[in-house]
Motif scaffolding. Structure first.
Motif, PDB file in Angstrom:
ATOM      1  N   ARG A  36      52.191  50.300  37.321  1.00  0.00           N
ATOM      2  CA  ARG A  36      53.063  48.925  37.861  1.00  0.00           C
ATOM      3  C   ARG A  36      51.935  47.976  38.613  1.00  0.00           C
ATOM      4  NH1 ARG A  36      58.604  48.778  39.827  1.00  0.00           N
ATOM      5  NH2 ARG A  36      58.255  49.862  41.052  1.00  0.00           N
ATOM      6  N   THR A  37      51.857  48.791  40.120  1.00  0.00           N
ATOM      7  CA  THR A  37      50.793  48.403  40.485  1.00  0.00           C
ATOM      8  C   THR A  37      49.649  48.238  39.691  1.00  0.00           C
ATOM      9  OG1 THR A  37      51.582  49.526  42.762  1.00  0.00           O
ATOM     10  CG2 THR A  37      49.216  48.537  42.535  1.00  0.00           C
ATOM     11  N   LEU A  38      48.700  49.061  38.710  1.00  0.00           N
ATOM     12  CA  LEU A  38      47.696  48.817  38.159  1.00  0.00           C
ATOM     13  C   LEU A  38      47.619  48.130  37.350  1.00  0.00           C
ATOM     14  CD1 LEU A  38      44.274  50.537  37.636  1.00  0.00           C
ATOM     15  CD2 LEU A  38      45.306  51.614  36.384  1.00  0.00           C
ATOM     16  N   GLU A  39      48.828  47.185  36.874  1.00  0.00           N
ATOM     17  CA  GLU A  39      48.462  46.470  35.309  1.00  0.00           C
ATOM     18  C   GLU A  39      48.730  44.784  36.348  1.00  0.00           C
ATOM     19  OE1 GLU A  39      50.861  44.613  31.794  1.00  0.00           O
ATOM     20  OE2 GLU A  39      52.125  45.220  33.485  1.00  0.00           O
ATOM     21  N   ALA A  40      49.706  45.049  37.443  1.00  0.00           N
ATOM     22  CA  ALA A  40      49.676  44.397  38.304  1.00  0.00           C
ATOM     23  C   ALA A  40      48.137  43.755  39.189  1.00  0.00           C
ATOM     24  CB  ALA A  40      50.908  43.801  39.218  1.00  0.00           C
ATOM     25  N   ALA A  41      47.671  44.460  39.642  1.00  0.00           N
ATOM     26  CA  ALA A  41      46.242  43.872  40.313  1.00  0.00           C
ATOM     27  C   ALA A  41      45.297  43.722  38.983  1.00  0.00           C
ATOM     28  CB  ALA A  41      46.007  45.346  40.770  1.00  0.00           C
ATOM     29  N   THR A  42      45.290  43.593  37.754  1.00  0.00           N
ATOM     30  CA  THR A  42      44.392  43.456  37.033  1.00  0.00           C
ATOM     31  C   THR A  42      44.925  41.909  36.565  1.00  0.00           C
ATOM     32  OG1 THR A  42      44.272  45.990  35.877  1.00  0.00           O
ATOM     33  CG2 THR A  42      43.728  44.382  34.504  1.00  0.00           C
ATOM     34  N   LEU A  43      45.668  42.015  36.003  1.00  0.00           N
ATOM     35  CA  LEU A  43      46.784  41.277  35.970  1.00  0.00           C
ATOM     36  C   LEU A  43      45.938  39.283  36.486  1.00  0.00           C
ATOM     37  CD1 LEU A  43      50.327  41.878  33.937  1.00  0.00           C
ATOM     38  CD2 LEU A  43      48.077  41.110  32.543  1.00  0.00           C
ATOM     39  N   HIS A  44      46.057  39.819  37.658  1.00  0.00           N
ATOM     40  CA  HIS A  44      45.860  38.969  38.405  1.00  0.00           C
ATOM     41  C   HIS A  44      44.939  38.465  38.860  1.00  0.00           C
ATOM     42  CE1 HIS A  44      45.377  37.570  43.265  1.00  0.00           C
ATOM     43  NE2 HIS A  44      46.369  37.057  42.893  1.00  0.00           N
ATOM     44  N   LEU A  45      43.838  39.837  38.912  1.00  0.00           N
ATOM     45  CA  LEU A  45      42.054  39.318  38.786  1.00  0.00           C
ATOM     46  C   LEU A  45      41.897  39.013  37.305  1.00  0.00           C
ATOM     47  CD1 LEU A  45      39.175  39.803  40.294  1.00  0.00           C
ATOM     48  CD2 LEU A  45      39.539  41.765  39.581  1.00  0.00           C
ATOM     49  N   ASP A 109      31.274  44.717  45.814  1.00  0.00           N
ATOM     50  CA  ASP A 109      31.013  44.987  47.622  1.00  0.00           C
ATOM     51  C   ASP A 109      30.712  44.264  48.096  1.00  0.00           C
ATOM     52  OD1 ASP A 109      28.633  46.064  47.719  1.00  0.00           O
ATOM     53  OD2 ASP A 109      29.215  48.153  47.043  1.00  0.00           O
ATOM     54  N   PRO A 110      30.852  43.749  49.387  1.00  0.00           N
ATOM     55  CA  PRO A 110      29.514  42.797  50.277  1.00  0.00           C
ATOM     56  C   PRO A 110      28.392  43.040  50.744  1.00  0.00           C
ATOM     57  CG  PRO A 110      31.768  43.707  51.499  1.00  0.00           C
ATOM     58  CD  PRO A 110      32.203  44.205  50.132  1.00  0.00           C
ATOM     59  N   GLU A 111      27.805  44.331  50.074  1.00  0.00           N
ATOM     60  CA  GLU A 111      26.407  44.695  50.960  1.00  0.00           C
ATOM     61  C   GLU A 111      25.620  44.140  49.403  1.00  0.00           C
ATOM     62  OE1 GLU A 111      28.779  47.275  51.089  1.00  0.00           O
ATOM     63  OE2 GLU A 111      29.020  46.876  53.696  1.00  0.00           O
ATOM     64  N   THR A 112      26.436  45.093  47.869  1.00  0.00           N
ATOM     65  CA  THR A 112      25.882  44.538  46.802  1.00  0.00           C
ATOM     66  C   THR A 112      25.611  42.868  46.566  1.00  0.00           C
ATOM     67  OG1 THR A 112      26.112  46.400  46.004  1.00  0.00           O
ATOM     68  CG2 THR A 112      26.111  45.159  44.642  1.00  0.00           C
ATOM     69  N   GLU A 127      38.271  41.787  47.956  1.00  0.00           N
ATOM     70  CA  GLU A 127      39.722  40.785  47.716  1.00  0.00           C
ATOM     71  C   GLU A 127      40.769  40.993  47.052  1.00  0.00           C
ATOM     72  OE1 GLU A 127      38.007  37.230  46.740  1.00  0.00           O
ATOM     73  OE2 GLU A 127      36.309  37.823  47.517  1.00  0.00           O
ATOM     74  N   ILE A 128      40.848  42.658  46.118  1.00  0.00           N
ATOM     75  CA  ILE A 128      41.704  42.713  44.471  1.00  0.00           C
ATOM     76  C   ILE A 128      42.690  43.178  45.681  1.00  0.00           C
ATOM     77  CG2 ILE A 128      42.203  44.361  43.622  1.00  0.00           C
ATOM     78  CD1 ILE A 128      38.831  43.928  42.210  1.00  0.00           C
ATOM     79  N   ASP A 129      43.982  42.738  45.477  1.00  0.00           N
ATOM     80  CA  ASP A 129      45.730  43.666  46.242  1.00  0.00           C
ATOM     81  C   ASP A 129      45.460  44.002  45.290  1.00  0.00           C
ATOM     82  OD1 ASP A 129      47.205  43.232  48.051  1.00  0.00           O
ATOM     83  OD2 ASP A 129      47.735  40.912  47.417  1.00  0.00           O
ATOM     84  N   PRO A 130      46.687  44.975  45.709  1.00  0.00           N
ATOM     85  CA  PRO A 130      47.967  46.082  44.599  1.00  0.00           C
ATOM     86  C   PRO A 130      48.319  45.896  45.628  1.00  0.00           C
ATOM     87  CG  PRO A 130      46.224  46.957  47.011  1.00  0.00           C
ATOM     88  CD  PRO A 130      45.076  46.074  46.605  1.00  0.00           C
TER      89      PRO A 130
END
Length: 281
Positions: A36-45, A109-112, A127-130
């Motif tokens: 559920r967490t993986l799908e929600a984070a994917t949909l949000h992004l 990531d910030p360095e890249t 910034e990806i929020d699980p």
């Protein structure tokens, strides 16, 4: 909708609290995320990418971590062309790739991100929020996404190759069926998620089949050997040099890998003597 995106939605619907990803950080700290967490984070992004990238390709760069997996899946869910790139790429390499494919957004990531063209809209992996909760209907059903990969250049000048949605589906289903991976499996992933091999086995085959993904930040023979012994790993995609190193580690530390039933070797030819030493160890 692509097979991998449909698979993610199905597992989130039918097995919402089952563990989808175990993320072993560089310091050895482990994080767990359910379907559920993986799908929600994917949909949000994915929703953010639809708003910010339009129909332009998206650069995605990062190591083996939950957020990198989300970024790759979100690009496909948004119906975009996703271009994975190694985080250690130089500023010249990053600028050349972004200009060649016409990218507007980069997830890294910030360095890249500091080495990327400042004209690119940047989204940090951090910034990806699980913890987000998203209605699956909030992101429509766009055209199916694709993956852009730079060829190795072994048979000619390097070029960008597009792997279409149909090709990605064929690889995911083919790996799942031929290797024999299911939701009962635990796949140890030490191969990079920004390489085609990592995408094939982890993103396509792993997510489609519903296997638990154990993400290692890189290949450390001792740490991987311990995981094979202790973490119930059933499937291990590797390259020959990994198997050789693990065989040598096994000679010094005799210990079984009690659940391991599938090892996939790719990337270069597997010498028979390495396969034999690994099996014995």
């Amino acid at each position: 909708m692509s097979a991998v995106v449909s698979g993610l939605a199905r597992h989130a619907r039918e097995r919402p609290e089952a563990v989808a990803v175990c993320d072993l950080g560089p310091g050895g700290d482990s994080r767990r995320f359910d379907w559920r967490t993986l799908e929600a984070a994917t949909l949000h992004l994915a929703g953010r990418l639809v708003a910010e990238a339009g129909d332009a390709p998206v650069l995605v760069s990062g190591g083996n971590r939950f957020e990198m997996l989300v970024a790759l899946l979100a690009g496909l869910r948004a119906g975009l062309a996703v271009a994975p790139v190694a985080p250690e790429s130089t500023a010249h390499e990053l600028r050349e790739l972004s200009e060649e494919i016409g990218a507007r957004v980069a997830i890294a990531d910030p360095e890249t991100r500091e080495r990327m063209d400042p004209s690119l809209r940047g989204i940090g992996l951090d910034e990806i929020d699980p913890g987000v909760r998203v209605d699956p209907g909030a992101v429509g059903d766009p055209p199916r996404g694709s993956v852009l990969l730079r060829s190795s250049g072994t048979t000619g000048p390097p070029k960008i190759v597009r792997r279409t949605a149909e090709a990605l589906d064929a690889v995911g289903v083919g790996c799942r069926d031929r290797v024999g991976i299911s939701e009962a499996d635990r796949m140890l992933v030490a191969i990079p998620l920004y390489h085609s091999y990592g995408i094939d086995m982890a993103v396509l085959c792993g997510v489609l089949s519903g296997a638990r993904l154990l993400l290692h930040p890189g290949f450390d023979a001792g740490r991987v050997r311990a995981a094979l012994e202790q973490d119930g790993v059933t499937c291990f995609p590797a390259v020959p040099v990994m198997l050789d190193a693990l065989a040598r580690t096994g000679e010094r530390r005799a210990g079984p890998a009690p659940a391991l039933r599938r090892v996939v070797s790719a990337g270069s030819p597997l010498p028979p003597e390495v396969a034999s030493r690994f099996a014995e160890a």
